[in-house]
Write a protein that holds these residues in place. Structure first.
Motif, PDB file in Angstrom:
ATOM      1  N   UNK A   1       0.799  -1.221   0.000  1.00 15.37           N
ATOM      2  CA  UNK A   1       0.000   0.000   0.000  1.00 15.37           C
ATOM      3  C   UNK A   1       0.836   1.278   0.000  1.00 15.37           C
ATOM      4  N   UNK A   2       2.066   1.198   0.535  1.00  9.79           N
ATOM      5  CA  UNK A   2       2.939   2.381   0.579  1.00  9.79           C
ATOM      6  C   UNK A   2       4.301   1.972  -0.001  1.00  9.79           C
ATOM      7  N   UNK A   3       4.349   1.730  -1.298  1.00  9.53           N
ATOM      8  CA  UNK A   3       5.584   1.207  -1.894  1.00  9.53           C
ATOM      9  C   UNK A   3       6.783   2.141  -1.762  1.00  9.53           C
ATOM     10  N   UNK A   4       6.535   3.445  -1.551  1.00  9.24           N
ATOM     11  CA  UNK A   4       7.645   4.386  -1.424  1.00  9.24           C
ATOM     12  C   UNK A   4       8.244   4.452  -0.034  1.00  9.24           C
ATOM     13  N   UNK A   5       7.678   3.702   0.905  1.00  7.61           N
ATOM     14  CA  UNK A   5       8.168   3.740   2.287  1.00  7.61           C
ATOM     15  C   UNK A   5       9.473   2.955   2.401  1.00  7.61           C
ATOM     16  N   UNK A   6      10.488   3.566   2.997  1.00  7.38           N
ATOM     17  CA  UNK A   6      11.791   2.922   3.173  1.00  7.38           C
ATOM     18  C   UNK A   6      11.619   1.641   3.993  1.00  7.38           C
ATOM     19  N   UNK A   7      12.371   0.604   3.655  1.00 10.11           N
ATOM     20  CA  UNK A   7      12.210  -0.688   4.309  1.00 10.11           C
ATOM     21  C   UNK A   7      12.434  -0.602   5.820  1.00 10.11           C
ATOM     22  N   UNK A   8      13.474   0.089   6.242  1.00 14.22           N
ATOM     23  CA  UNK A   8      13.739   0.202   7.671  1.00 14.22           C
ATOM     24  C   UNK A   8      12.624   0.954   8.375  1.00 14.22           C
ATOM     25  N   UNK A   9      12.132   2.016   7.741  1.00 17.12           N
ATOM     26  CA  UNK A   9      11.021   2.766   8.318  1.00 17.12           C
ATOM     27  C   UNK A   9       9.775   1.889   8.411  1.00 17.12           C
ATOM     28  N   UNK A  10       9.517   1.100   7.389  1.00 17.30           N
ATOM     29  CA  UNK A  10       8.352   0.212   7.402  1.00 17.30           C
ATOM     30  C   UNK A  10       8.414  -0.747   8.582  1.00 17.30           C
ATOM     31  N   UNK A  11       9.578  -1.325   8.820  1.00 13.76           N
ATOM     32  CA  UNK A  11       9.734  -2.259   9.931  1.00 13.76           C
ATOM     33  C   UNK A  11       9.520  -1.558  11.272  1.00 13.76           C
ATOM     34  N   UNK A  12      10.046  -0.363  11.408  1.00 12.49           N
ATOM     35  CA  UNK A  12       9.888   0.373  12.653  1.00 12.49           C
ATOM     36  C   UNK A  12       8.433   0.770  12.885  1.00 12.49           C
ATOM     37  N   UNK A  13       7.764   1.220  11.833  1.00  8.80           N
ATOM     38  CA  UNK A  13       6.357   1.610  11.939  1.00  8.80           C
ATOM     39  C   UNK A  13       5.511   0.423  12.389  1.00  8.80           C
ATOM     40  N   UNK A  14       5.689  -0.719  11.744  1.00  4.84           N
ATOM     41  CA  UNK A  14       4.894  -1.901  12.083  1.00  4.84           C
ATOM     42  C   UNK A  14       5.186  -2.351  13.510  1.00  4.84           C
ATOM     43  N   UNK A  15       6.457  -2.394  13.879  1.00  2.00           N
ATOM     44  CA  UNK A  15       6.814  -2.816  15.227  1.00  2.00           C
ATOM     45  C   UNK A  15       6.255  -1.858  16.279  1.00  2.00           C
ATOM     46  N   UNK A  16       6.300  -0.570  16.001  1.00  2.00           N
ATOM     47  CA  UNK A  16       5.776   0.443  16.922  1.00  2.00           C
ATOM     48  C   UNK A  16       4.266   0.252  17.103  1.00  2.00           C
ATOM     49  N   UNK A  17       3.551   0.084  15.997  1.00  2.00           N
ATOM     50  CA  UNK A  17       2.092  -0.080  16.065  1.00  2.00           C
ATOM     51  C   UNK A  17       1.727  -1.373  16.786  1.00  2.00           C
ATOM     52  N   UNK A  18       2.464  -2.445  16.504  1.00  2.00           N
ATOM     53  CA  UNK A  18       2.187  -3.712  17.183  1.00  2.00           C
ATOM     54  C   UNK A  18       2.314  -3.571  18.697  1.00  2.00           C
TER      55      UNK A  18
END
Length: 308
Positions: A218-235
């Motif tokens: 859904x957000x293909x432009x999101x940096x991979x490291x940022x994506x991992x941090x966002x998901x982990x934070x939300x979880x």
């Protein structure tokens, strides 16, 4: 008879592929119940927290099958005139005035004229019954728990026979039953009589792996490291005692906002500045803006570092 542009899936695997083709990440359990609902022509009752993707299932299904999507957004006080049909009273009054002006005195003819199809305003329920063979729409009854029990009972009658009786016109029966998706956020219990007519599935928050895949799609432009941090934070936020935990929709919004800000990783200031895209209640925001947010972020970065 009009043919279906995209036929119904013939297996669970085809159902998974159909959803994946629309960038919807689904588990096998959801694909199975959806496949069975389509084959058995039964409504699918989806229950779960707000923002976990229940409504999106109906949208994806309509797009994948090339069917019209008819949405009935439920709310307190929803009645028949808003959900099913009503008459165009201004047009009816105008026709009566014209009949009087022209000297028309056949009351039966006037009545047949004003209570004809051309003066009927079709609301979502009636629209959902109008589909032609092979082109029955996807009928989304969204957030049913917001209505009262009286409307729920009325809906039960419609879903039993897929027909509506209009006193002035007679009974309108669906040529082909619509594909019905019912969602509820479980703010109140839905009566068992309605649930018994449906197949049921609880839509839960996704695992970290699934949510990361959703962000990638859904957000293909999101940096991979940022994506991992966002998901982990939300979880981690979902494990806290918040008034309203963020759903998948909020995770996507947050990742999109951070990408728009050209962020490559989370830091305390960025988290504090953008919490309004993730949390929707001030008490929750105030709590995470303080020390709790810094602690969560520190834990996230530590865990991700150990995983490398």
């Amino acid at each position: 008879m009009m043919s279906i542009t995209n036929p119904l899936p013939t297996s669970i695997e085809e159902t998974l592929d159909m959803l994946a083709g629309q960038d919807y990440v689904a588990g096998r359990a959801l694909a199975t119940v959806l496949f069975l609902a389509l084959r058995m022509q039964r409504p699918l009752f989806l229950e779960g927290e707000a923002g976990v993707g229940k409504t999106e299932i109906a949208k994806v299904l309509a797009k994948a099958l090339d069917r019209p999507l008819i949405r009935l957004q439920c709310y307190e006080g929803l009645d028949v005139s808003s959900a099913v049909y009503e008459w165009n009273y201004p047009a009816q009054m105008l026709e009566i005035r014209l009949a009087e002006a022209t000297g028309e005195d056949d009351r039966s003819a006037i009545e047949r004229s004003i209570f004809s199809e051309r003066h009927l305003i079709r609301r979502p329920v009636l629209q959902a019954l109008d589909g032609s063979g092979g082109r029955a729409p996807v009928f989304l009854i969204d957030e049913l728990d917001r209505t009262d029990e009286a409307f729920e009972a009325f809906l039960l009658e419609i879903l039993s026979d897929y027909q509506v009786t209009i006193p002035e016109l007679g009974t309108i029966v669906a040529q082909e039953p619509p594909i019905v998706i019912i969602t509820t956020n479980r703010t109140r219990e839905i009566h068992d009589a309605l649930k018994r007519r449906c197949l049921y599935h609880w839509v839960d928050y996704p695992s970290a792996e699934v949510e990361l895949e959703i962000i990638r799609l859904k957000v293909p432009g999101c940096h991979e490291e940022l994506s991992r941090q966002v998901v982990a934070f939300v979880q981690k936020l979902r494990q806290m005692d918040l008034f309203k935990s963020p759903g998948v929709a909020e995770t996507i919004d947050w990742a999109t906002a951070l990408t728009e800000l050209d962020r490559l990783a989370l830091d305390p200031e960025t988290v504090s500045d953008t919490l309004g895209t993730l949390l929707k209640y001030q008490d929750d925001i105030a709590r995470i803006e303080g020390g709790a947010g810094r602690e969560v972020l520190a834990d996230v970065k530590a865990e991700l570092a150990r995983a490398l």
